[in-house]
Design a protein around this motif. Structure first.
Motif, PDB file in Angstrom:
ATOM      1  N   ALA A   1      34.437  76.839 -11.397  1.00 55.01           N
ATOM      2  CA  ALA A   1      33.259  77.411 -10.731  1.00 55.01           C
ATOM      3  C   ALA A   1      33.574  78.789 -10.153  1.00 55.01           C
ATOM      4  N   GLU A   2      34.878  79.153 -10.128  1.00 48.53           N
ATOM      5  CA  GLU A   2      35.267  80.436  -9.544  1.00 48.53           C
ATOM      6  C   GLU A   2      36.332  81.121 -10.398  1.00 48.53           C
ATOM      7  N   PHE A   3      36.149  82.411 -10.610  1.00 54.77           N
ATOM      8  CA  PHE A   3      37.193  83.260 -11.187  1.00 54.77           C
ATOM      9  C   PHE A   3      37.251  84.522 -10.337  1.00 54.77           C
TER      10      PHE A   3
ATOM     11  N   GLY B   1      38.843  82.012  -2.679  1.00 53.33           N
ATOM     12  CA  GLY B   1      40.223  82.278  -2.275  1.00 53.33           C
ATOM     13  C   GLY B   1      41.176  81.798  -3.339  1.00 53.33           C
ATOM     14  N   GLY B   2      42.151  80.999  -2.919  1.00 52.02           N
ATOM     15  CA  GLY B   2      43.257  80.598  -3.793  1.00 52.02           C
ATOM     16  C   GLY B   2      42.841  79.960  -5.106  1.00 52.02           C
ATOM     17  N   LEU B   3      41.863  79.066  -5.052  1.00 57.33           N
ATOM     18  CA  LEU B   3      41.488  78.345  -6.270  1.00 57.33           C
ATOM     19  C   LEU B   3      40.905  79.289  -7.327  1.00 57.33           C
ATOM     20  N   GLY B   4      40.048  80.198  -6.887  1.00 58.60           N
ATOM     21  CA  GLY B   4      39.443  81.141  -7.821  1.00 58.60           C
ATOM     22  C   GLY B   4      40.435  82.178  -8.321  1.00 58.60           C
TER      23      GLY B   4
ATOM     24  N   PRO C   1      30.075  79.870  -0.014  1.00 59.64           N
ATOM     25  CA  PRO C   1      31.259  80.489   0.584  1.00 59.64           C
ATOM     26  C   PRO C   1      32.156  79.534   1.361  1.00 59.64           C
ATOM     27  N   ASN C   2      32.151  78.260   1.001  1.00 59.75           N
ATOM     28  CA  ASN C   2      33.014  77.318   1.716  1.00 59.75           C
ATOM     29  C   ASN C   2      34.188  77.006   0.828  1.00 59.75           C
ATOM     30  N   ASP C   3      35.405  77.152   1.321  1.00 61.89           N
ATOM     31  CA  ASP C   3      36.467  76.733   0.426  1.00 61.89           C
ATOM     32  C   ASP C   3      36.787  75.274   0.562  1.00 61.89           C
ATOM     33  N   ASP C   4      37.214  74.813   1.727  1.00 64.38           N
ATOM     34  CA  ASP C   4      37.577  73.408   1.702  1.00 64.38           C
ATOM     35  C   ASP C   4      36.456  72.417   1.973  1.00 64.38           C
TER      36      ASP C   4
ATOM     37  N   ASN D   1      39.044  72.630 -13.251  1.00 60.61           N
ATOM     38  CA  ASN D   1      39.649  73.236 -12.070  1.00 60.61           C
ATOM     39  C   ASN D   1      38.997  72.626 -10.832  1.00 60.61           C
ATOM     40  N   ASP D   2      39.649  71.619 -10.307  1.00 62.10           N
ATOM     41  CA  ASP D   2      39.101  70.762  -9.261  1.00 62.10           C
ATOM     42  C   ASP D   2      37.905  69.968  -9.813  1.00 62.10           C
ATOM     43  N   THR D   3      37.175  69.309  -8.939  1.00 58.96           N
ATOM     44  CA  THR D   3      36.073  68.477  -9.442  1.00 58.96           C
ATOM     45  C   THR D   3      34.777  69.257  -9.603  1.00 58.96           C
ATOM     46  N   HIS D   4      34.784  70.545  -9.302  1.00 59.35           N
ATOM     47  CA  HIS D   4      33.521  71.297  -9.410  1.00 59.35           C
ATOM     48  C   HIS D   4      32.898  71.185 -10.802  1.00 59.35           C
ATOM     49  N   PRO D   5      33.706  71.152 -11.876  1.00 52.35           N
ATOM     50  CA  PRO D   5      33.108  70.917 -13.197  1.00 52.35           C
ATOM     51  C   PRO D   5      33.236  69.470 -13.688  1.00 52.35           C
TER      52      PRO D   5
ATOM     53  N   HIS E   1      43.093  70.106  -6.046  1.00 58.11           N
ATOM     54  CA  HIS E   1      43.580  71.223  -5.221  1.00 58.11           C
ATOM     55  C   HIS E   1      43.557  70.932  -3.738  1.00 58.11           C
ATOM     56  N   THR E   2      43.363  69.706  -3.338  1.00 56.79           N
ATOM     57  CA  THR E   2      43.254  69.498  -1.893  1.00 56.79           C
ATOM     58  C   THR E   2      43.810  68.153  -1.445  1.00 56.79           C
ATOM     59  N   LEU E   3      44.326  68.153  -0.232  1.00 61.30           N
ATOM     60  CA  LEU E   3      44.797  66.917   0.387  1.00 61.30           C
ATOM     61  C   LEU E   3      43.885  66.487   1.527  1.00 61.30           C
TER      62      LEU E   3
ATOM     63  N   GLU F   1      41.379  75.786  10.470  1.00 59.84           N
ATOM     64  CA  GLU F   1      42.226  75.167  11.495  1.00 59.84           C
ATOM     65  C   GLU F   1      43.546  74.665  10.910  1.00 59.84           C
ATOM     66  N   TYR F   2      43.499  74.097   9.694  1.00 64.53           N
ATOM     67  CA  TYR F   2      44.750  73.529   9.180  1.00 64.53           C
ATOM     68  C   TYR F   2      45.761  74.626   8.839  1.00 64.53           C
ATOM     69  N   LYS F   3      45.288  75.845   8.592  1.00 65.24           N
ATOM     70  CA  LYS F   3      46.193  76.961   8.309  1.00 65.24           C
ATOM     71  C   LYS F   3      46.778  77.552   9.596  1.00 65.24           C
TER      72      LYS F   3
ATOM     73  N   LYS G   1      49.009  69.497   4.593  1.00 65.16           N
ATOM     74  CA  LYS G   1      47.608  69.918   4.517  1.00 65.16           C
ATOM     75  C   LYS G   1      47.340  70.965   3.431  1.00 65.16           C
ATOM     76  N   GLU G   2      48.255  71.896   3.225  1.00 73.63           N
ATOM     77  CA  GLU G   2      48.026  72.964   2.232  1.00 73.63           C
ATOM     78  C   GLU G   2      48.498  72.454   0.876  1.00 73.63           C
ATOM     79  N   ALA G   3      47.581  72.377  -0.089  1.00 67.98           N
ATOM     80  CA  ALA G   3      47.974  71.828  -1.388  1.00 67.98           C
ATOM     81  C   ALA G   3      49.144  72.616  -1.969  1.00 67.98           C
ATOM     82  N   SER G   4      48.991  73.918  -2.053  1.00 66.90           N
ATOM     83  CA  SER G   4      50.093  74.736  -2.565  1.00 66.90           C
ATOM     84  C   SER G   4      50.237  76.018  -1.756  1.00 66.90           C
ATOM     85  N   GLY G   5      49.137  76.791  -1.735  1.00 61.91           N
ATOM     86  CA  GLY G   5      49.236  78.164  -1.273  1.00 61.91           C
ATOM     87  C   GLY G   5      49.694  78.999  -2.451  1.00 61.91           C
ATOM     88  N   THR G   6      49.156  80.217  -2.551  1.00 62.39           N
ATOM     89  CA  THR G   6      49.629  81.157  -3.570  1.00 62.39           C
ATOM     90  C   THR G   6      49.900  82.507  -2.920  1.00 62.39           C
TER      91      THR G   6
HETATM   92  O1  B1N Z   1      43.521  75.961  -4.017  1.00 62.75           O
HETATM   93  C1  B1N Z   1      44.682  76.772  -4.144  1.00 62.75           C
HETATM   94  C2  B1N Z   1      45.829  76.190  -3.327  1.00 62.75           C
HETATM   95  O2  B1N Z   1      46.926  77.058  -3.404  1.00 62.75           O
HETATM   96  C3  B1N Z   1      45.398  75.992  -1.867  1.00 62.75           C
HETATM   97  O3  B1N Z   1      46.415  75.305  -1.189  1.00 62.75           O
HETATM   98  C4  B1N Z   1      44.096  75.187  -1.808  1.00 62.75           C
HETATM   99  O4  B1N Z   1      43.650  75.082  -0.470  1.00 62.75           O
HETATM  100  C5  B1N Z   1      43.032  75.857  -2.659  1.00 62.75           C
HETATM  101  C6  B1N Z   1      36.000  73.911  -2.632  1.00 62.75           C
HETATM  102  C7  B1N Z   1      38.218  74.824  -2.812  1.00 62.75           C
HETATM  103  N1  B1N Z   1      41.600  73.793  -2.580  1.00 62.75           N
HETATM  104  N2  B1N Z   1      40.283  73.532  -2.620  1.00 62.75           N
HETATM  105  C8  B1N Z   1      39.653  74.672  -2.724  1.00 62.75           C
HETATM  106  C9  B1N Z   1      37.674  76.034  -3.201  1.00 62.75           C
HETATM  107  C10 B1N Z   1      36.301  76.191  -3.304  1.00 62.75           C
HETATM  108  C11 B1N Z   1      35.469  75.130  -3.018  1.00 62.75           C
HETATM  109  O5  B1N Z   1      34.138  75.267  -3.125  1.00 62.75           O
HETATM  110  C12 B1N Z   1      37.364  73.753  -2.535  1.00 62.75           C
HETATM  111  N3  B1N Z   1      40.535  75.665  -2.747  1.00 62.75           N
HETATM  112  C13 B1N Z   1      41.738  75.113  -2.662  1.00 62.75           C
HETATM  113  C14 B1N Z   1      45.038  76.877  -5.615  1.00 62.75           C
HETATM  114  O6  B1N Z   1      45.564  75.680  -6.084  1.00 62.75           O
END
Ligand code: B1N
Length: 824
Positions: free
Chosen positions: A83-85, A130-133, A282-285, A331-335, A370-372, A566-568, A665-670
């Motif tokens: 869903a993100e690039f 952010g990181g996922l995209g 615009p929500n990542d987690d 790439n995650d469950t978005h698709p 991508h998440t814990l 907060e988790y960061k 809490k942080e799956a990986s971080g890049t």
């Molecule tokens: O994905 C990155 C990881 O390096 C980060 O640790 C992780 O937090 C990040 C819903 C997300 N996880 N989940 C999302 C993004 C958009 C959205 O709508 C969830 N982003 C991460 C790459 O593996």
């Protein structure tokens, strides 16, 4: 023959990469693409002219790349569904890939233009959070560089990630109008359009051959239109495709209603359709169950699968072999709704029997988690899912019925297992669990760092992992060394290439380790320090022009840039800054290593505490930066609108990289990797990929602090009490007290109450528990920094030993272990 003669005599003006050829082409494009003569062209016009000039030089590889995918059915093509690039600015990266940066720089100089200024002018497509995209973009870069045929499928949001402004210390969100000027790197593909249906009802119908088939009568149909962006690999020979979908009305006007005088309702359908790809969430987690978001997900998934089936069909291969044409990564469950959509297309549309379709489906997909954070797992309320995708809900039920039958048969001793594994969460109002759908429908499931993959198996997806042990695996994330070193850090790149040549750019793991032997070489150390200083000056200049904050390039640049969460624990960082400030005030004559503490990152617009953290950083900056007692030895800056472009300036300038999330809490971080390969030393917890980075660089070259995952779990089980950590730590108590009493809010004692109350009474992310250990560790870092040779050695060894964090390595692992696709 004629063409050949021309090549010999005069090169093709659209592919000529000589300085003179580029100069002519830029002038030609300036006139014919922007309609400006040299004398009255603005910076944006020069940008357009240069972009078209570069694009022309990519088109041959681009067209060949598409042809290769559409013509060679023997090579399995990777389809990366995301869903993100977050691709970032394109001009600089494309010139680097083609190897034409220097001739272009000279060509422009001869026209009185500065290439860097033009590159910096490019608006960036913010098509990710952010990181996922950004990971998806790094992976596309590596796929192209490794010559693996691939298509990235995603969404062409009209408005990407919001632009962040800081007004009086607080975040303000502004619309990101990245398409205000035409985006030169995309080609709209009129030929690639698919209809996508939404809503409505299903019923059974007898097909002409007498069999029963489900018919879906949708409430609405929209058209998905392809826009292609080329992704050229390093060296310029291989080019892949990023295909982004834009929603359009099937018919712009409903003429019957129009003729009846219902002007507004006739336009309504057009508006509804175009809304689907209007804006990025615009929500990542934290996940939000919004109907439009499900519509976005389904639109791009359905169009992408129809496109793949079209390509597969054009190869003349039978439908049962679809999985030999494409390996699809979710790439995650978005698709993840793709699992149900492929079943629908195979069974309902193409008449395949269920078992064959399921076999094809489960050999096609693989899923990356991508998440814990359990609250971040997507689950759609059944009523909403049924309203948008009535047929898919039936398919999900049928997948689930068969799956749970196998569960009960395999584990009659555990009658509760079916409830835990079910694709449906039965708590009211009942939900579809997308991670379960993705796992059941895939042949492989991976986490994005070793620790994350272990915790997935143990906790988050524990029951699924126990049921499908063979599916679960790990692929640690990586970042592209092209954008995140060669492009963003020319000073360090030159320093490296002078010693070991340039092959590190596309053989990072193999080559970069060769820097190890120079770690103590005084000449090399001096060059290394000079490169870092150049980068710190560049960031100092940026801070001065946009923030009017004066940084000292000799200070320790201590940086935390990432989404605010907060988790960061950006607030842990702020508490530390306040404690340092108090020490300096109490004892102005103390030995103190000057520090510039730099923050950046966006908060989700509805995330109240994250926004409080941003305000706090800015208020602390206001107090600290203007206090004469500190005399500039401590400076705080919040860089607004952190994005790929500003990241390219910030990462190279960092000495110390803050990776301080609560363990587990942080799956990986890049970002940790981007800092590391640019020579920053990490201060961090044993979380995400930090664990593996530390193992690579050696524990003596990493500043470790904080509780481990197991300790965190033990503390939480025993019942955590934040207050207990205040008693033994007067510095911490003082800092919190100052925040509460208004020292950092211009006397307004109520201002940060929600944040302080949260820390004192709840503190879910154990900020107070890790504070003392963090302070000690920071002191160690400062002492080491005071010894430049020791610090520089650490910095060099960090870069030399982080070779495995190239996304080329990640992609090789996906190719070999998950996609079964040949790779060099
Ligand atoms: O994905 C990155 C990881 O390096 C980060 O640790 C992780 O937090 C990040 C819903 C997300 N996880 N989940 C999302 C993004 C958009 C959205 O709508 C969830 N982003 C991460 C790459 O593996």
């Amino acid at each position: 023959m004629a063409a050949k003669r021309r090549t010999a005599a005069s090169p093709d003006p659209r592919t000529d990469c000589s300085r003179e050829g580029l100069r002519k082409a830029v002038l030609d494009n300036l006139f014919y693409a922007t309609g400006h003569a040299q004398e009255n062209a603005a910076r944006g016009d020069w940008y357009t002219a240069v972009a078209y000039t570069v694009r022309d030089r990519m088109l041959k590889a681009w067209v060949q790349g598409i042809e290769r995918i559409a013509a060679d059915g023997d090579v399995r093509c990777v389809a990366y569904l995301s869903a993100e690039f977050l691709i970032g600015p394109q001009l600089g990266a494309n010139m680097l890939a083609l190897g034409i940066t220097e001739p272009m720089r000279e060509a422009l100089a001869s026209l009185g233009q500065d290439l860097d200024a033009i590159v910096f002018h490019e608006p960036e497509p913010g098509l990710g959070n952010g990181g996922l995209g950004r990971l998806a973009a790094c992976f596309m870069d590596s796929l192209a560089t490794l010559g693996v045929p691939a298509i990235g499928y995603g969404i062409r949001y009209e408005f990407g990630m919001f632009r962040q402004a800081i007004e009086d210390g607080a975040q303000v969100e502004l619309a990101d109008k990245w398409l205000r000027r035409p985006f030169p790197w995309e080609l709209p593909r009129g030929g690639q359009q698919y209809e996508v249906r939404l809503g409505g009802k299903t019923h059974m119908e007898t097909a002409p051959d007498g069999t029963l088939r489900v018919q879906w009568t949708p409430a609405k149909t929209v058209t998905a239109c392809a826009h292609d962006i080329p992704v050229v690999g390093h060296g310029g020979t291989h080019c892949n495709l990023l295909r982004l979908w834009r929603a359009e009305a099937v018919e712009a006007f409903d003429f019957s209603t129009f003729n009846a005088g219902e002007y507004f309702s006739s336009v309504h359908d057009k508006i509804f359709s175009e809304t689907i790809t209007k804006v990025l969430y615009p929500n990542d987690d934290p996940y939000q169950g919004k109907q439009l978001r499900l519509g976005q997900q389904y639109l791009f998934v359905s169009a992408s699968l129809q496109d793949m089936l079209h390509i597969h069909h054009s190869l003349g291969k039978p439908l049962e072999t679809f999985h030999t044409t494409f390996a699809i990564q979710l790439n995650d469950t978005h698709p993840a709704v793709a699992v149900a959509e492929l079943m629908r297309l195979l069974v309902d549309v193409h008449g395949m029997d269920w078992d064959t379709a399921w076999s094809v489906t489960t050999q096609t997909f693989a899923y990356t988690n991508h998440t814990l954070l359990p609250e971040a797992l997507e689950k759609w309320p059944l009523p909403l899912f049924a309203e948008v995708l009535p047929r898919h809900l039936e398919i999900v039920y049928e997948i689930n019925r068969r799956f749970l039958e196998s569960v009960t048969a395999a584990h009659p001793e555990d009658p509760d297992l079916a409830r835990r594994l079910s694709l449906i969460d039965e708590t009211s109002p009942r939900f579809v669990r997308m991670a379960h759908l993705a796992t059941v429908g895939s042949k492989a499931v991976n986490g994005v760092a070793a620790l994350h993959s272990e915790l997935l198996k143990r906790d988050v997806l524990g029951d699924l992992a126990a049921f499908f042990p063979e599916k679960f695996t790990n692929v640690t994330n990586g970042v592209t060394p092209r954008r995140w070193l060669a492009l963003c850090n020319p000073a360090l790149a030159a320093c490296i290439s002078n010693r070991i040549g340039t092959r590190w750019q596309d053989h990072f793991e193999e080559e970069i380790i060769r820097l190890e032997e120079f770690a103590d070489d005084p000449d090399f150390q001096a060059q290394w320090q000079a490169a870092k200083l150049t980068n710190k000056q560049r960031l100092t200049h940026l801070a001065k022009t946009i923030l009017r904050v004066e940084l000292d390039p000799a200070a320790l640049f201590d940086v935390q840039v990432k989404r605010i969460h907060e988790y960061k624990r950006q607030h842990l960082n702020v508490l530390r800054v306040i404690a340092l400030y108090n020490r300096l005030r109490r004892n102005p004559g103390m030995d103190f290593v000057p520090r510039a503490v730099i923050f950046g990152g966006k908060a989700a617009p509805a995330y109240y505490l994250a926004k409080q953290i941003i305000l706090l950083v800015n208020r602390v900056a206001e107090v600290v930066n203007t206090d004469p007692a500190v005399a500039g030895r401590l400076r705080v800056a919040f860089v607004p609108n952190f994005n790929v472009r500003s990241g390219q300036v910030i990462y190279p300038a960092a000495d110390l990289s803050q990776q301080i999330s609560l363990a587990g809490k942080e799956a990986s971080g890049t970002g940790n990797m981007k800092f590391g390969i640019n020579g920053a030393v990490t201060i961090g917890t044993l979380d995400g990929a930090n664990v593996e980075m530390r193992a690579c660089v050696g524990e003596e070259n990493f500043f470790l602090f904080g509780l481990t995952t197991d300790e965190v779990q033990a503390v939480q089980r025993a019942g955590y009490s934040p207050a207990a950590h205040l008693e033994g730590n007067p510095e911490l108590a003082e800092a919190l007290d100052q925040i509460r009493s208004g020292v950092f809010s211009r006397g307004d004692a109520g201002c940060f109450r929600p944040l302080v109350d949260n820390l004192l009474h709840r503190d879910e992310y154990l900020v107070l528990a890790d504070f003392a250990s963090y302070m000690d560790c920071q002191d160690r870092a400062a002492r080491t920094y005071a010894d430049p040779a020791a610090w520089t050695r650490m910095s060099i060894l960090n870069v030399a030993r982080l070779g495995m964090f190239s996304s080329d390595r990640s992609i090789r692992e996906y190719c070999r272990n998950i996609w079964n696709v040949p790779v060099e």
